[in-house]
Design a protein around this motif. Structure first.
Motif, PDB file in Angstrom:
ATOM      1  N   GLY A 220      10.311   7.409  -7.243  1.00 13.29           N
ATOM      2  CA  GLY A 220       9.987   8.680  -7.646  1.00 13.29           C
ATOM      3  C   GLY A 220       9.696   9.557  -6.572  1.00 13.29           C
ATOM      4  N   THR A 221       9.813   8.866  -5.056  1.00 16.06           N
ATOM      5  CA  THR A 221       9.671   9.607  -3.732  1.00 16.06           C
ATOM      6  C   THR A 221      10.745   9.443  -3.047  1.00 16.06           C
ATOM      7  OG1 THR A 221       8.476   7.865  -2.978  1.00 16.06           O
ATOM      8  CG2 THR A 221       7.242   9.377  -4.017  1.00 16.06           C
ATOM      9  N   PRO A 222      10.814  10.144  -1.817  1.00 14.29           N
ATOM     10  CA  PRO A 222      11.678   9.659  -0.793  1.00 14.29           C
ATOM     11  C   PRO A 222      11.275   8.337  -0.296  1.00 14.29           C
ATOM     12  CG  PRO A 222      11.053  11.947  -0.389  1.00 14.29           C
ATOM     13  CD  PRO A 222      10.246  11.366  -1.608  1.00 14.29           C
ATOM     14  N   PHE A 223      12.617   7.358   0.279  1.00 18.59           N
ATOM     15  CA  PHE A 223      12.130   6.299   0.522  1.00 18.59           C
ATOM     16  C   PHE A 223      13.182   5.735   1.995  1.00 18.59           C
ATOM     17  CE2 PHE A 223      15.549   6.230  -2.629  1.00 18.59           C
ATOM     18  CZ  PHE A 223      16.691   5.502  -1.968  1.00 18.59           C
ATOM     19  N   VAL A 224      12.720   5.148   2.644  1.00 18.57           N
ATOM     20  CA  VAL A 224      13.394   4.207   3.556  1.00 18.57           C
ATOM     21  C   VAL A 224      14.149   3.288   3.217  1.00 18.57           C
ATOM     22  CG1 VAL A 224      12.930   3.297   6.010  1.00 18.57           C
ATOM     23  CG2 VAL A 224      11.701   5.033   5.317  1.00 18.57           C
ATOM     24  N   VAL A 225      15.511   3.091   3.998  1.00 18.60           N
ATOM     25  CA  VAL A 225      16.361   1.982   3.673  1.00 18.60           C
ATOM     26  C   VAL A 225      16.451   1.272   5.127  1.00 18.60           C
ATOM     27  CG1 VAL A 225      18.326   1.002   3.018  1.00 18.60           C
ATOM     28  CG2 VAL A 225      17.302   3.003   1.765  1.00 18.60           C
ATOM     29  N   THR A 226      16.594   0.046   5.315  1.00 17.61           N
ATOM     30  CA  THR A 226      16.637  -0.488   6.710  1.00 17.61           C
ATOM     31  C   THR A 226      17.646  -1.492   6.543  1.00 17.61           C
ATOM     32  OG1 THR A 226      16.061  -1.279   8.731  1.00 17.61           O
ATOM     33  CG2 THR A 226      14.583  -1.737   6.848  1.00 17.61           C
ATOM     34  N   ASN A 227      18.475  -1.931   7.352  1.00 26.03           N
ATOM     35  CA  ASN A 227      19.120  -3.323   7.272  1.00 26.03           C
ATOM     36  C   ASN A 227      18.101  -4.449   7.800  1.00 26.03           C
ATOM     37  OD1 ASN A 227      21.410  -1.988   6.603  1.00 26.03           O
ATOM     38  ND2 ASN A 227      22.361  -2.206   8.931  1.00 26.03           N
ATOM     39  N   GLY A 228      18.444  -5.678   7.266  1.00 23.39           N
ATOM     40  CA  GLY A 228      17.535  -6.659   7.553  1.00 23.39           C
ATOM     41  C   GLY A 228      17.414  -7.323   8.802  1.00 23.39           C
ATOM     42  N   ASP A 229      18.313  -6.881   9.692  1.00 21.78           N
ATOM     43  CA  ASP A 229      18.688  -7.799  10.860  1.00 21.78           C
ATOM     44  C   ASP A 229      18.396  -6.386  11.947  1.00 21.78           C
ATOM     45  OD1 ASP A 229      20.873  -5.868  10.348  1.00 21.78           O
ATOM     46  OD2 ASP A 229      22.361  -7.481  10.933  1.00 21.78           O
ATOM     47  N   VAL A 230      17.797  -5.558  11.545  1.00 22.38           N
ATOM     48  CA  VAL A 230      17.393  -4.461  12.696  1.00 22.38           C
ATOM     49  C   VAL A 230      15.889  -4.368  13.044  1.00 22.38           C
ATOM     50  CG1 VAL A 230      17.481  -1.861  13.164  1.00 22.38           C
ATOM     51  CG2 VAL A 230      19.652  -2.801  12.120  1.00 22.38           C
ATOM     52  N   LEU A 231      15.805  -4.616  14.457  1.00 20.49           N
ATOM     53  CA  LEU A 231      14.236  -4.394  14.823  1.00 20.49           C
ATOM     54  C   LEU A 231      14.254  -3.420  15.799  1.00 20.49           C
ATOM     55  CD1 LEU A 231      14.004  -8.165  15.679  1.00 20.49           C
ATOM     56  CD2 LEU A 231      13.160  -7.287  13.902  1.00 20.49           C
ATOM     57  N   THR A 232      13.184  -2.577  15.517  1.00 22.52           N
ATOM     58  CA  THR A 232      13.082  -1.287  16.271  1.00 22.52           C
ATOM     59  C   THR A 232      11.531  -0.674  16.316  1.00 22.52           C
ATOM     60  OG1 THR A 232      13.898   1.049  16.183  1.00 22.52           O
ATOM     61  CG2 THR A 232      13.775  -0.047  14.294  1.00 22.52           C
TER      62      THR A 232
END
Length: 357
Positions: A220-232
């Motif tokens: 119901g809101t904006p959301f973040v998507v990240t790859n599971g192998d990205v460390l930042t």
């Protein structure tokens, strides 16, 4: 402002500082603003994280002077301004830092929103793509899913969740496929680490965006998507705020990549030689594997159909939706190959604090 006193003094930069020095200052001081001053301490302007990103997107290099991006007319308040007035000004102007100047224009302090009021809570969810087979990381991934490979003593996936948790994220959805039961067994429902974790399972790999079609109900809101192998060290909240400010359907974090051609290049028009370039540097922006999406972006996916994230961005643009790039300067590891894993282990093992860089 006493608590901030030491930090605002560290945030002062000379006008001839470089972008690289400014980035280092922002990362180390932690007030999300650098203050450019002359030799007498008079404020010449401010540099925010956003100013830096816009400069990098324009093609500026790390060696360019900060005067190229400085905001010469920042919001400031005079010494003695009441706390309530400062808070109202910050709210009205949607800023989180306001420099204090004396009657001569010299920097005398810095107000931070975090110290004037509790930052507003958020309920943005994060989706982590954790289903990859990690074929380039074999033999490490023969009996272990790639996101569970240990980096500095804990799984990569745990680094990602803890980083987001420190920024107020408490709801996570993990997309699983290869050896997904190992991830479920380790994290469970997330209660052991103070978060809520749910899962979707791809029976067949659906790509970096296709798995989003399995989310039910839609966020119901904006959301973040990240790859599971990205460390930042990226601030995931800033991605969503960036999307909000630009009224975009989707944001892609991008990182500048410089490649030096190992050969001298002959420039031609037809068969005529027009010049030479000795080992030219080619600069481009690469996909960093971290995104912010509006819930409506999911309407452009078909359930159980493969789709990579660049394809979803293409579909959004074709439909007339705005998609934007978020230039990042934060430390970043795409742990896709054995030497990437080794480097991430070395870098994070040396850290004593919560950040990567």
């Amino acid at each position: 402002m006493n608590e901030t006193d030491a930090r605002w003094r560290q945030a002062l930069l000379p006008v001839d500082a470089t972008l690289a020095q400014t980035i280092k200052n922002l990362n180390e001081v932690g007030v999300k603003l650098a203050l450019c001053v002359d030799s007498d301490g008079r404020l010449l302007g401010s540099i925010s994280d956003g100013d830096l990103r816009r400069g990098l997107l324009r093609g500026l290099s790390m060696e360019d002077p900060v005067r190229e991006i400085v905001n010469s007319k920042p919001l400031v308040v005079p010494e003695g301004t009441e706390r309530q007035m400062v808070r109202a000004l910050m709210q009205a102007n949607k800023v989180q830092q306001v420099p204090v100047v004396d009657s001569s224009g010299r920097v005398a302090g810095l107000h931070l929103w975090d110290e004037l009021d509790t930052p507003p809570a958020h309920d943005y969810p994060m989706v982590i793509m954790a289903g990859g087979k990690g074929t380039r990381l074999r033999p490490y991934t023969e009996d272990c899913p790639k996101p569970m490979l240990p980096v500095a003593g804990k799984p990569m996936l745990q680094h990602i969740i803890e980083r987001a948790q420190s920024q107020g994220f408490s709801r996570f959805l993990l997309s699983l496929n290869y050896l997904g039961h190992m991830i479920r067994d380790h994290f469970g429902d997330g209660s052991a680490i103070g978060v809520k974790i749910s899962y979707v399972t791809e029976d067949e790999p659906l790509g970096t965006a296709g798995a989003l079609s399995l989310i039910d109900p839609k966020p119901g809101t904006p959301f973040v998507v990240t790859n599971g192998d990205v460390l930042t060290d990226i601030d995931y909240r800033e991605l969503i705020e960036f999307r909000d400010r630009l009224d975009a359907q989707a944001v892609m974090a991008v990182r500048r990549y410089d490649w030096t051609n190992p050969y001298g290049v002959v420039e031609m028009e037809g068969v005529d030689i027009t010049g030479f370039a000795e080992k030219p540097v080619i600069r481009s922006h690469i996909n960093a594997g971290v995104y912010a999406l509006a819930p409506e972006a999911l309407d452009h996916l078909t359930a159980l159909r493969h789709c990579d994230m660049p394809t979803l961005f293409d579909r959004l643009r074709a439909a007339g939706c705005r998609t934007v790039a978020y230039p990042m300067h934060e430390p970043w590891f795409d742990v896709g190959r054995p030497h990437d894993l080794e480097r991430a282990n070395q870098e994070l093992s040396q850290k004593t604090g919560p950040t990567l860089g």
